[in-house]
Design a protein around this motif. Structure first.
Motif, PDB file in Angstrom:
ATOM      1  N   UNK A 368       0.854  -1.192   0.000  1.00 28.18           N
ATOM      2  CA  UNK A 368       0.000   0.000   0.000  1.00 28.18           C
ATOM      3  C   UNK A 368       0.887   1.237   0.000  1.00 28.18           C
ATOM      4  N   UNK A 369       0.616   2.141  -0.918  1.00 23.10           N
ATOM      5  CA  UNK A 369       1.410   3.372  -0.985  1.00 23.10           C
ATOM      6  C   UNK A 369       1.134   4.248   0.232  1.00 23.10           C
ATOM      7  N   UNK A 370       2.183   4.842   0.778  1.00 21.31           N
ATOM      8  CA  UNK A 370       2.033   5.701   1.951  1.00 21.31           C
ATOM      9  C   UNK A 370       2.212   7.161   1.551  1.00 21.31           C
ATOM     10  N   UNK A 371       1.199   7.972   1.816  1.00 18.67           N
ATOM     11  CA  UNK A 371       1.339   9.418   1.643  1.00 18.67           C
ATOM     12  C   UNK A 371       2.064   9.973   2.865  1.00 18.67           C
ATOM     13  N   UNK A 372       2.440  11.234   2.791  1.00 18.67           N
ATOM     14  CA  UNK A 372       3.074  11.872   3.951  1.00 18.67           C
ATOM     15  C   UNK A 372       2.122  11.863   5.148  1.00 18.67           C
ATOM     16  N   UNK A 373       0.830  12.051   4.892  1.00 17.70           N
ATOM     17  CA  UNK A 373      -0.152  12.018   5.982  1.00 17.70           C
ATOM     18  C   UNK A 373      -0.263  10.612   6.573  1.00 17.70           C
ATOM     19  N   UNK A 374      -0.175   9.587   5.735  1.00 13.52           N
ATOM     20  CA  UNK A 374      -0.216   8.205   6.231  1.00 13.52           C
ATOM     21  C   UNK A 374       0.971   7.943   7.158  1.00 13.52           C
ATOM     22  N   UNK A 375       2.148   8.376   6.723  1.00 13.23           N
ATOM     23  CA  UNK A 375       3.347   8.185   7.534  1.00 13.23           C
ATOM     24  C   UNK A 375       3.208   8.929   8.862  1.00 13.23           C
ATOM     25  N   UNK A 376       2.709  10.153   8.784  1.00 15.64           N
ATOM     26  CA  UNK A 376       2.508  10.957   9.998  1.00 15.64           C
ATOM     27  C   UNK A 376       1.545  10.255  10.954  1.00 15.64           C
ATOM     28  N   UNK A 377       0.477   9.723  10.428  1.00 10.77           N
ATOM     29  CA  UNK A 377      -0.521   9.070  11.274  1.00 10.77           C
ATOM     30  C   UNK A 377       0.022   7.811  11.946  1.00 10.77           C
ATOM     31  N   UNK A 378       0.913   7.103  11.267  1.00 12.28           N
ATOM     32  CA  UNK A 378       1.542   5.931  11.884  1.00 12.28           C
ATOM     33  C   UNK A 378       2.456   6.370  13.025  1.00 12.28           C
ATOM     34  N   UNK A 379       3.286   7.369  12.767  1.00 13.99           N
ATOM     35  CA  UNK A 379       4.159   7.858  13.855  1.00 13.99           C
ATOM     36  C   UNK A 379       3.347   8.422  15.021  1.00 13.99           C
ATOM     37  N   UNK A 380       2.215   9.031  14.720  1.00 12.89           N
ATOM     38  CA  UNK A 380       1.393   9.613  15.791  1.00 12.89           C
ATOM     39  C   UNK A 380       0.892   8.552  16.782  1.00 12.89           C
ATOM     40  N   UNK A 381       0.826   7.313  16.337  1.00  9.65           N
ATOM     41  CA  UNK A 381       0.389   6.236  17.218  1.00  9.65           C
ATOM     42  C   UNK A 381       1.450   5.866  18.255  1.00  9.65           C
ATOM     43  N   UNK A 382       2.706   6.285  18.015  1.00  9.81           N
ATOM     44  CA  UNK A 382       3.783   5.908  18.938  1.00  9.81           C
ATOM     45  C   UNK A 382       4.536   7.112  19.509  1.00  9.81           C
TER      46      UNK A 382
END
Length: 384
Positions: A368-382
């Motif tokens: 699945x392609x990750x947008x900058x917002x997707x990456x941000x949302x993953x980091x926001x979980x940790x």
């Protein structure tokens, strides 16, 4: 579609297989050996186990214990430079991933006209100059099977992989006695790293019929043994299974490749010096949850292989179960589930998103392609 997998030409396994190093020396008619290790390995007595066999083989050897954990390319270069003055016809890496990666780099840099910086810019330059033997002392990096060497790049506050088939080791020795006294925290971190390898490789865009069997068998071994290896350090069968699972994960990497878990972990190691296995573990379940709708069938197939009692469940239930098992393993092995204790704050988020998005060597493998917002949302979980 064509595909390939490349593996070390000879691998020995089983408790006591360290003895096989003498067989390798005889076969290669080796006379001068260079050993890469570190001070921690020396302090545990594991280095002495190896050098005793080298003494029995009657071979000359020189030991370097200056390898650093999670090294910068400059630190690796400094160690390799010391080797340049040594005559050798065999290089042995005894240690974790950082030690083995340094040994692999030395095998293509000794006497070469190119430098490690040249390889960072153009890995195709690498040519094997000296044969190698890898003896892992952790149960997770898979470096003993891969053509990869990972170095930190301080100026970018991240990590970079140097990848060339000439770095695939010639010999591997998987002896569980070399991880018999491994601290529980390292069993956990390296074990989850190995688990990430097999799950990511199986759910990678580049997964193939060659890489899949290694990823699946590795997953079975690690999912079913990591808790036991962590909770009962004297269970040598569980530890042997972890070594095998990690090795299979390394082979799977050569045929497939890791994905967004590893990509997003690199800035955490590069800037905050978080151990590679720990940074992968913290992100692992969150990335797989993000990826789930793109690789649900693959996760379900993995569940069928590892946990056949769940065969009657729906595809979604099986995918969810595998992800829940990943999260549970991280929890029961006492790996942190967020980045608070490492000093990572919301102020670091922009850096992490930018640096993570630049790991295209791995992100292109993600289903699945990750947008900058997707990456941000993953980091926001940790990041709290």
């Amino acid at each position: 579609m064509s595909y390939q997998v490349k593996i070390p030409s000879c691998a020995f396994g089983g408790v006591g297989s360290i003895e096989k190093v003498k067989e390798v020396i005889k076969k290669e008619k080796s006379q001068k050996v260079v050993v890469f290790s570190d001070e921690g390995i020396k302090a545990t007595g594991l280095l002495g186990i190896l050098t005793a066999r080298l003494d029995e083989a009657g071979v000359q050897y020189h030991v370097f214990t200056d390898c650093k954990p999670e090294p910068t390319y400059g630190q690796v270069e400094a160690v390799v430079d010391m080797v340049q003055g040594q005559e050798c016809d065999l290089i042995i890496g005894l240690g974790g991933g950082s030690v083995m990666d340094a040994a692999k780099l030395a095998s293509v840099l000794k006497g070469a006209s190119y430098t490690i910086k040249d390889l960072m810019n153009d890995p195709t330059l690498a040519e094997k100059k000296v044969k190698t033997v890898m003896i892992p002392t952790t149960c997770g990096t898979g470096s003993e099977a891969t053509c990869n060497a990972i170095v930190a790049v301080p100026e970018e506050k991240s990590k970079k992989g140097i990848v060339n088939d000439n770095m695939i080791p010639d010999y591997v020795i998987l002896d569980a006695q070399m991880i018999a006294k491994l601290p529980k925290s390292i069993v956990a971190a390296t074990g989850v790293d190995a688990l990430a390898h097999v799950v990511e490789c199986y759910t990678s865009k580049k997964a193939t019929p060659f890489s899949d069997p290694y990823a699946v068998e590795g997953a079975k071994l690690i999912f079913r043994n990591i808790r036991e290896a962590y909770n009962n350090p004297d269970n040598m069968e569980a530890k042997n299974n972890m070594l095998l699972g990690a090795y299979y994960g390394g082979i799977a990497i050569t045929g497939s490749g890791t994905t967004a878990v590893h990509a997003l972990s690199y800035p955490l190691g590069g800037k905050f010096h978080i151990a590679h296995g720990v940074s992968n573990a913290i992100l692992f379940a969150h990335v797989m949850e993000f990826n789930k709708d793109a690789c649900q069938d693959r996760l379900a197939a993995l569940c069928d292989a590892v946990y056949p009692t769940y065969a009657e469940k729906s595809v979604e239930e099986k995918a969810d179960y595998i992800i829940s098992q990943i999260a549970d393993i991280v929890k029961v092995t006492n790996i942190p589930t967020d980045l608070t204790q490492y000093g990572v704050t919301m102020n670091d988020l922009d850096f992490l998103v930018t640096a993570g998005s630049q790991q295209q060597r791995l992100l292109v493998n993600n289903m699945k392609e990750l947008s900058l917002d997707d990456i941000r949302n993953i980091y926001l979980k940790v990041v709290k």
